[in-house]
Write a protein that holds these residues in place. Sequence first.
Motif, PDB file in Angstrom:
ATOM      1  N   VAL A 167       0.856  -1.191   0.000  1.00 51.98           N
ATOM      2  CA  VAL A 167       0.000   0.000   0.000  1.00 51.98           C
ATOM      3  C   VAL A 167       0.885   1.231   0.000  1.00 51.98           C
ATOM      4  O   VAL A 167       1.971   1.226   0.580  1.00 51.98           O
ATOM      5  N   THR A 168       0.432   2.275  -0.645  1.00 50.62           N
ATOM      6  CA  THR A 168       1.131   3.557  -0.596  1.00 50.62           C
ATOM      7  C   THR A 168       0.534   4.415   0.516  1.00 50.62           C
ATOM      8  O   THR A 168      -0.542   4.101   1.043  1.00 50.62           O
ATOM      9  N   SER A 169       1.201   5.494   0.846  1.00 49.57           N
ATOM     10  CA  SER A 169       0.692   6.394   1.881  1.00 49.57           C
ATOM     11  C   SER A 169      -0.686   6.932   1.516  1.00 49.57           C
ATOM     12  O   SER A 169      -1.565   7.073   2.371  1.00 49.57           O
ATOM     13  N   GLY A 170      -0.891   7.203   0.226  1.00 47.31           N
ATOM     14  CA  GLY A 170      -2.130   7.827  -0.204  1.00 47.31           C
ATOM     15  C   GLY A 170      -3.338   6.914  -0.254  1.00 47.31           C
ATOM     16  O   GLY A 170      -4.466   7.401  -0.377  1.00 47.31           O
ATOM     17  N   GLU A 171      -3.145   5.581  -0.154  1.00 48.36           N
ATOM     18  CA  GLU A 171      -4.275   4.675  -0.293  1.00 48.36           C
ATOM     19  C   GLU A 171      -4.585   3.872   0.966  1.00 48.36           C
ATOM     20  O   GLU A 171      -5.421   2.980   0.950  1.00 48.36           O
ATOM     21  N   ARG A 172      -3.954   4.206   2.086  1.00 49.39           N
ATOM     22  CA  ARG A 172      -4.136   3.392   3.288  1.00 49.39           C
ATOM     23  C   ARG A 172      -5.568   3.414   3.802  1.00 49.39           C
ATOM     24  O   ARG A 172      -6.147   2.349   4.079  1.00 49.39           O
ATOM     25  N   GLU A 173      -6.171   4.590   3.967  1.00 43.00           N
ATOM     26  CA  GLU A 173      -7.552   4.648   4.460  1.00 43.00           C
ATOM     27  C   GLU A 173      -8.505   3.924   3.521  1.00 43.00           C
ATOM     28  O   GLU A 173      -9.347   3.139   3.953  1.00 43.00           O
ATOM     29  N   LYS A 174      -8.373   4.176   2.229  1.00 44.26           N
ATOM     30  CA  LYS A 174      -9.296   3.583   1.253  1.00 44.26           C
ATOM     31  C   LYS A 174      -9.171   2.059   1.239  1.00 44.26           C
ATOM     32  O   LYS A 174     -10.174   1.347   1.102  1.00 44.26           O
ATOM     33  N   ALA A 175      -7.957   1.553   1.378  1.00 40.99           N
ATOM     34  CA  ALA A 175      -7.761   0.105   1.380  1.00 40.99           C
ATOM     35  C   ALA A 175      -8.489  -0.548   2.550  1.00 40.99           C
ATOM     36  O   ALA A 175      -9.061  -1.632   2.420  1.00 40.99           O
ATOM     37  N   LEU A 176      -8.496   0.124   3.705  1.00 39.76           N
ATOM     38  CA  LEU A 176      -9.218  -0.386   4.872  1.00 39.76           C
ATOM     39  C   LEU A 176     -10.727  -0.264   4.690  1.00 39.76           C
ATOM     40  O   LEU A 176     -11.476  -1.216   4.916  1.00 39.76           O
ATOM     41  N   ILE A 177     -11.161   0.900   4.283  1.00 42.78           N
ATOM     42  CA  ILE A 177     -12.599   1.166   4.151  1.00 42.78           C
ATOM     43  C   ILE A 177     -13.225   0.264   3.092  1.00 42.78           C
ATOM     44  O   ILE A 177     -14.334  -0.252   3.268  1.00 42.78           O
ATOM     45  N   ASP A 178     -12.507   0.036   1.989  1.00 36.15           N
ATOM     46  CA  ASP A 178     -13.020  -0.807   0.910  1.00 36.15           C
ATOM     47  C   ASP A 178     -12.939  -2.293   1.234  1.00 36.15           C
ATOM     48  O   ASP A 178     -13.494  -3.119   0.506  1.00 36.15           O
ATOM     49  N   GLY A 179     -12.209  -2.648   2.304  1.00 34.12           N
ATOM     50  CA  GLY A 179     -12.072  -4.049   2.673  1.00 34.12           C
ATOM     51  C   GLY A 179     -10.999  -4.797   1.899  1.00 34.12           C
ATOM     52  O   GLY A 179     -10.941  -6.027   1.941  1.00 34.12           O
ATOM     53  N   ARG A 180     -10.122  -4.077   1.194  1.00 34.13           N
ATOM     54  CA  ARG A 180      -9.034  -4.749   0.479  1.00 34.13           C
ATOM     55  C   ARG A 180      -7.993  -5.298   1.439  1.00 34.13           C
ATOM     56  O   ARG A 180      -7.280  -6.245   1.113  1.00 34.13           O
ATOM     57  N   VAL A 181      -7.858  -4.679   2.606  1.00 30.30           N
ATOM     58  CA  VAL A 181      -6.945  -5.169   3.633  1.00 30.30           C
ATOM     59  C   VAL A 181      -7.682  -5.227   4.964  1.00 30.30           C
ATOM     60  O   VAL A 181      -8.681  -4.534   5.177  1.00 30.30           O
ATOM     61  N   ASP A 182      -7.183  -6.074   5.864  1.00 27.72           N
ATOM     62  CA  ASP A 182      -7.763  -6.197   7.203  1.00 27.72           C
ATOM     63  C   ASP A 182      -7.021  -5.336   8.223  1.00 27.72           C
ATOM     64  O   ASP A 182      -7.631  -4.795   9.144  1.00 27.72           O
ATOM     65  N   LEU A 183      -5.716  -5.241   8.054  1.00 24.28           N
ATOM     66  CA  LEU A 183      -4.873  -4.445   8.948  1.00 24.28           C
ATOM     67  C   LEU A 183      -3.839  -3.712   8.106  1.00 24.28           C
ATOM     68  O   LEU A 183      -3.481  -4.155   7.015  1.00 24.28           O
ATOM     69  N   ILE A 184      -3.332  -2.607   8.659  1.00 22.68           N
ATOM     70  CA  ILE A 184      -2.244  -1.888   7.997  1.00 22.68           C
ATOM     71  C   ILE A 184      -1.106  -1.674   8.984  1.00 22.68           C
ATOM     72  O   ILE A 184      -1.305  -1.143  10.085  1.00 22.68           O
ATOM     73  N   PHE A 185       0.079  -2.124   8.601  1.00 25.30           N
ATOM     74  CA  PHE A 185       1.329  -1.854   9.316  1.00 25.30           C
ATOM     75  C   PHE A 185       2.232  -1.152   8.307  1.00 25.30           C
ATOM     76  O   PHE A 185       2.983  -1.808   7.584  1.00 25.30           O
ATOM     77  N   ALA A 186       2.145   0.159   8.211  1.00 27.34           N
ATOM     78  CA  ALA A 186       2.848   0.861   7.132  1.00 27.34           C
ATOM     79  C   ALA A 186       3.229   2.274   7.565  1.00 27.34           C
ATOM     80  O   ALA A 186       2.805   3.251   6.940  1.00 27.34           O
ATOM     81  N   THR A 187       4.013   2.375   8.640  1.00 29.63           N
ATOM     82  CA  THR A 187       4.415   3.689   9.179  1.00 29.63           C
ATOM     83  C   THR A 187       3.221   4.640   9.188  1.00 29.63           C
ATOM     84  O   THR A 187       3.308   5.786   8.755  1.00 29.63           O
ATOM     85  N   TYR A 188       2.108   4.146   9.729  1.00 29.20           N
ATOM     86  CA  TYR A 188       0.806   4.819   9.668  1.00 29.20           C
ATOM     87  C   TYR A 188       0.595   5.631  10.948  1.00 29.20           C
ATOM     88  O   TYR A 188       0.059   5.126  11.927  1.00 29.20           O
ATOM     89  N   SER A 189       1.005   6.878  10.925  1.00 24.85           N
ATOM     90  CA  SER A 189       0.918   7.716  12.127  1.00 24.85           C
ATOM     91  C   SER A 189      -0.535   7.969  12.509  1.00 24.85           C
ATOM     92  O   SER A 189      -1.375   8.295  11.661  1.00 24.85           O
ATOM     93  N   ILE A 190      -0.836   7.829  13.794  1.00 23.75           N
ATOM     94  CA  ILE A 190      -2.181   8.070  14.307  1.00 23.75           C
ATOM     95  C   ILE A 190      -2.410   9.580  14.391  1.00 23.75           C
ATOM     96  O   ILE A 190      -1.640  10.293  15.034  1.00 23.75           O
ATOM     97  N   THR A 191      -3.462  10.069  13.747  1.00 27.42           N
ATOM     98  CA  THR A 191      -3.811  11.485  13.809  1.00 27.42           C
ATOM     99  C   THR A 191      -5.314  11.619  14.044  1.00 27.42           C
ATOM    100  O   THR A 191      -6.083  10.716  13.690  1.00 27.42           O
TER     101      THR A 191
END
Length: 280
Positions: free
Chosen positions: A92-116
């Motif tokens: 996943v790229t930085s720009g598609e992390r939220e969409k990948a989760l929301i669309d159900g393409r991934v179950d979890l993301i471990f990708a330097t994903y800072s909590i904001t």
Amino acid sequence: MLTLIRTRGPLGRAGRPRRAAAVALAVAAAVPLAASCAAGTSVLDKDALVVGVKKDQPGLGMLVSGRFEGFDVDVANYVAAKLGKRANFVPVTSGEREKALIDGRVDLIFATYSITPERKTKVGFGGPYYVAHQDTLVRTGQARIDNVRDLRGRKLCQVTGSNSWKRVKEERKVPVALVPSESYSECVKDLRSGKVDAVSTDDLILAGFATPGTAIVNAPFSDEKYGVGIRSGDIDGCEAVNKALTEMYQDGTAKKLLQKWFAKSGLALTFSVPQFEGCG
């Protein structure tokens, strides 16, 4: 399941509107319920987990000879094992992390994903599993840059989907010229070629890219809480992830993994359990 509600009442014209209204109310109530059930599927209900990771960040998430490797990948494997699941990795790229989760393409993301706060309005977060700090990578031999303020008037790489550039230009009001890029690997290429003067993001990311000809300024100016991205509403899954992360620090695995990937970086690594954000 859709439940139709039958009302008692006089037949004829007067009874029809009441029956129609009851059916309409039942449909309206059932639709959000069905959507809620679908969206609320927990990672705990799955036999295997699709995990989004980076493919071009040395030391964190890197695709090498068809296999993913790095700190984020190792942490994801540890958590999945604690949940009794198998992890299957996708990039996943930085720009598609939220969409990948929301669309159900991934179950979890471990990708330097800072909590904001902004991201928490869209997805859920377990962890953080590590707290990094934003720093700056520059070319050796260029005009001296000792801290983020010295970026004034210089060209700074701006990665799509990342918040790092905002912490320089918007939060600290440093007047930089932004140069768009799709990834930090591209940013580092632009830095070496002279297209940009600096790359500013999490120190763990920069540590993986630092090579002869570049140097980390070592003047951190933020806390970057690396969270485990999870679909919003999966409280049970989030709490199970946090339990696994706690055990990872308590049994010494976190320290071993951090030293494995970053011992030679010169960064001051932290081996204590981060303060979790909470799953509510």
